[in-house]
Design an enzyme around this catalytic site. Structure first.
Site, PDB file in Angstrom:
ATOM      1  N   HIS A 119       2.071  56.639  -8.697  1.00 21.20           N
ATOM      2  CA  HIS A 119       1.828  56.196  -9.555  1.00 21.20           C
ATOM      3  C   HIS A 119      -0.208  56.857  -9.638  1.00 21.20           C
ATOM      4  O   HIS A 119      -1.391  56.484 -10.265  1.00 21.20           O
ATOM      5  CB  HIS A 119       1.361  54.983 -10.367  1.00 21.20           C
ATOM      6  CG  HIS A 119       2.492  54.394 -10.497  1.00 21.20           C
ATOM      7  ND1 HIS A 119       2.256  53.312 -10.933  1.00 21.20           N
ATOM      8  CD2 HIS A 119       3.564  54.574 -11.313  1.00 21.20           C
ATOM      9  CE1 HIS A 119       3.736  53.149 -11.811  1.00 21.20           C
ATOM     10  NE2 HIS A 119       4.752  53.746 -11.513  1.00 21.20           N
ATOM     11  N   CYS A 164     -13.229  66.075 -11.852  1.00 25.22           N
ATOM     12  CA  CYS A 164     -13.735  65.849 -12.975  1.00 25.22           C
ATOM     13  C   CYS A 164     -12.931  66.134 -14.014  1.00 25.22           C
ATOM     14  O   CYS A 164     -12.435  67.864 -14.132  1.00 25.22           O
ATOM     15  CB  CYS A 164     -15.388  67.342 -12.918  1.00 25.22           C
ATOM     16  SG  CYS A 164     -15.741  67.384 -14.437  1.00 25.22           S
ATOM     17  N   CYS A 181     -20.097  64.295 -11.317  1.00 25.72           N
ATOM     18  CA  CYS A 181     -20.043  66.282 -11.239  1.00 25.72           C
ATOM     19  C   CYS A 181     -20.878  66.987 -10.771  1.00 25.72           C
ATOM     20  O   CYS A 181     -21.647  66.335 -11.332  1.00 25.72           O
ATOM     21  CB  CYS A 181     -18.828  66.644 -11.942  1.00 25.72           C
ATOM     22  SG  CYS A 181     -19.077  68.279 -12.140  1.00 25.72           S
ATOM     23  N   CYS A 195     -20.941  69.687 -13.566  1.00 25.76           N
ATOM     24  CA  CYS A 195     -21.974  69.039 -14.637  1.00 25.76           C
ATOM     25  C   CYS A 195     -22.438  68.361 -14.971  1.00 25.76           C
ATOM     26  O   CYS A 195     -22.358  67.356 -16.517  1.00 25.76           O
ATOM     27  CB  CYS A 195     -20.309  69.200 -16.086  1.00 25.76           C
ATOM     28  SG  CYS A 195     -19.576  68.301 -15.957  1.00 25.76           S
ATOM     29  N   THR A 241       9.036  45.798  -5.957  1.00 23.34           N
ATOM     30  CA  THR A 241       9.395  46.148  -6.796  1.00 23.34           C
ATOM     31  C   THR A 241      10.509  45.372  -7.925  1.00 23.34           C
ATOM     32  O   THR A 241      11.308  45.561  -6.896  1.00 23.34           O
ATOM     33  CB  THR A 241       8.756  47.353  -7.469  1.00 23.34           C
ATOM     34  OG1 THR A 241      10.001  48.035  -8.324  1.00 23.34           O
ATOM     35  CG2 THR A 241       9.787  48.495  -6.414  1.00 23.34           C
ATOM     36  N   LEU A 253      10.403  38.550   1.877  1.00 23.67           N
ATOM     37  CA  LEU A 253       9.749  39.751   2.072  1.00 23.67           C
ATOM     38  C   LEU A 253       8.855  40.022   3.140  1.00 23.67           C
ATOM     39  O   LEU A 253       9.453  40.435   4.397  1.00 23.67           O
ATOM     40  CB  LEU A 253       8.809  41.149   1.470  1.00 23.67           C
ATOM     41  CG  LEU A 253       8.636  41.904   0.249  1.00 23.67           C
ATOM     42  CD1 LEU A 253       7.741  42.215  -0.750  1.00 23.67           C
ATOM     43  CD2 LEU A 253       9.808  43.364   1.459  1.00 23.67           C
TER      44      LEU A 253
HETATM   45 ZN    ZN Z   1     -17.420  69.092 -13.879  1.00 21.19          ZN
END
Ligand code: ZN
Length: 247
Positions: A117, A125, A150, A153, A191, A233
């Protein structure tokens, strides 16, 4: 001595893998998403891992998850995490497949962990494919009340956790299927095997002639096909831990 037979199976298997879900983490005090004390009972909690919501307001994810994802230093692996890591060190477990995103298997010392997952181990980014940040650095930023951004950017980075609306990480899934097919013994732990495609992993082991052991406090669709079936468990792994120490 409920788990003696299980211990023998694990030590005699040629390729034993473990497949873990939320039940393993709740022993460490981590809240299940859907259980009765689950995160989804909180107001708006479903938005935390929604990709569209993240794109519109990434600060919501970081504010909300700071106390249960970025506090790894305060979380301790459970007996299950620790015993699984011990079994791997002794060569009895070849790989660990997990649905959990809490990094506790790695913290316990397991080295071959397949996170189907996704994982907050990496933040990346959404615009610049070559920019990423490791968990520790992101956690420091989040815990100081800021957002990991980032370097190119300045967009807010996204954790490599699979959000709702995203597909599961293909390479991890392929690895998991390969391990499941190779396994002559798979331990299915904490699970309920209800979320696909993860729930189909033990089927690969069974259809290749392997055996499946299930430890879960709720029924699963594969209970009748399990060679051993336990509910508790904690109890099973405390006993496994004693067998390891005596061996
Ligand atoms: Zn970036």
């Amino acid at each position: 001595m409920v788990a003696k037979e299980l211990f023998n199976k694990i030590t005699q298997a040629k390729h034993c893998t473990a497949f873990t879900g939320a039940g393993v983490s709740t022993l460490s005090g981590i809240r299940d998403f859907r259980g009765k004390d689950g995160l989804y009972n909180d107001f708006d909690a479903e938005k935390i891992f929604d990709i569209d919501y993240f794109k519109s307001d990434p600060s919501f994810y970081y504010k909300t998850s700071a106390s249960f994802i970025y506090n790894l230093e305060q979380k301790e692996p459970s007996i299950v995490h620790n015993v699984l890591a011990g079994l791997e060190k002794r060569g009895f477990i070849k790989a660990l497949i997990t649905q959990n995103i809490d990094l506790l298997h790695s913290k316990a010392g397991s080295s071959r962990v397949i996170e189907i997952h996704g994982s907050p181990k990496i933040h990346y980014c959404l615009r610049c494919p070559d920019v990423s940040m490791p968990f520790e650095e992101a956690a420091e930023i989040v815990n100081s009340g800021n957002l990991p951004r980032c370097v190119k950017c300045y967009s807010v980075l996204k954790p490599a956790i699979t959000f709702f609306g995203e597909s599961l990480p293909l390479n991890a899934l392929k690895d998991a299927v390969k391990e499941a097919e190779k396994s002559d013994l798979m331990l299915v732990l904490g699970t309920s095997l209800t979320v696909y495609p993860a729930a189909s992993l033990p089927q690969y082991t069974l259809s290749n002639g392997g055996e499946v052991v299930i430890v879960n406090d709720m029924p699963t669709p594969l209970d009748k096909l399990a060679v051993l079936r336990f509910d508790d468990l904690q109890e099973v792994f405390e006993e496994l831990g004693r067998h390891i120490n005596e061996s």
